[in-house]
Scaffold this motif. Structure first.
Motif, PDB file in Angstrom:
ATOM      1  N   UNK A  48      44.450 -18.549  15.513  1.00 52.48           N
ATOM      2  CA  UNK A  48      44.484 -18.582  14.048  1.00 52.48           C
ATOM      3  C   UNK A  48      43.182 -18.045  13.455  1.00 52.48           C
ATOM      4  N   UNK A  49      42.054 -18.490  13.979  1.00 54.80           N
ATOM      5  CA  UNK A  49      40.751 -18.037  13.487  1.00 54.80           C
ATOM      6  C   UNK A  49      40.607 -16.535  13.721  1.00 54.80           C
ATOM      7  N   UNK A  50      40.983 -16.073  14.884  1.00 51.03           N
ATOM      8  CA  UNK A  50      40.898 -14.643  15.207  1.00 51.03           C
ATOM      9  C   UNK A  50      41.742 -13.822  14.235  1.00 51.03           C
ATOM     10  N   UNK A  51      42.960 -14.283  13.946  1.00 47.82           N
ATOM     11  CA  UNK A  51      43.847 -13.563  13.031  1.00 47.82           C
ATOM     12  C   UNK A  51      43.311 -13.561  11.601  1.00 47.82           C
ATOM     13  N   UNK A  52      42.740 -14.667  11.156  1.00 48.66           N
ATOM     14  CA  UNK A  52      42.168 -14.742   9.811  1.00 48.66           C
ATOM     15  C   UNK A  52      40.994 -13.776   9.686  1.00 48.66           C
ATOM     16  N   UNK A  53      40.106 -13.782  10.672  1.00 52.19           N
ATOM     17  CA  UNK A  53      38.943 -12.893  10.635  1.00 52.19           C
ATOM     18  C   UNK A  53      39.380 -11.430  10.655  1.00 52.19           C
TER      19      UNK A  53
END
Length: 96
Positions: free
Chosen positions: A25-30
């Motif tokens: 999730x964090x990777x996709x948001x960034x």
């Protein structure tokens, strides 16, 4: 805070999510934020701030060693403007 520290903190707050899911999730948001800013669009996150690209116009400067005039061309600069709420919190923050 590093990306790994962020992932660990979020995973601790939401134990029902696996660390792998939080990482994804964090990777996709960034990635989405990165692509949005790089395409020239503005990102606004309420109570946090906004990211945008500002064009810094060309300027005449001097080489400090030689004193020679040089022309610095236009360039894009990433700009972050904190929200009023975040700005007020930062102003009152006291480091120990």
């Amino acid at each position: 805070m590093t990306k790994n520290e962020l992932i660990t903190a979020l995973a601790a707050q939401k134990p029902e999510l696996s660390k792998r899911d939080v990482n994804l999730a964090v990777k996709n948001i960034i990635t989405l934020l990165y692509k949005t800013v790089c395409s020239g669009k503005r990102i606004e996150i309420r109570n946090f701030g906004s990211f945008s690209i500002k064009i810094r116009s060309a300027q005449d400067k001097r080489n400090p060693k030689t004193g020679e005039k040089i022309r610095v061309p236009d360039r894009n600069v990433l700009r972050f403007k904190p929200s009023r709420k975040l700005g007020a919190q930062v102003k009152t923050f006291q480091q120990h």
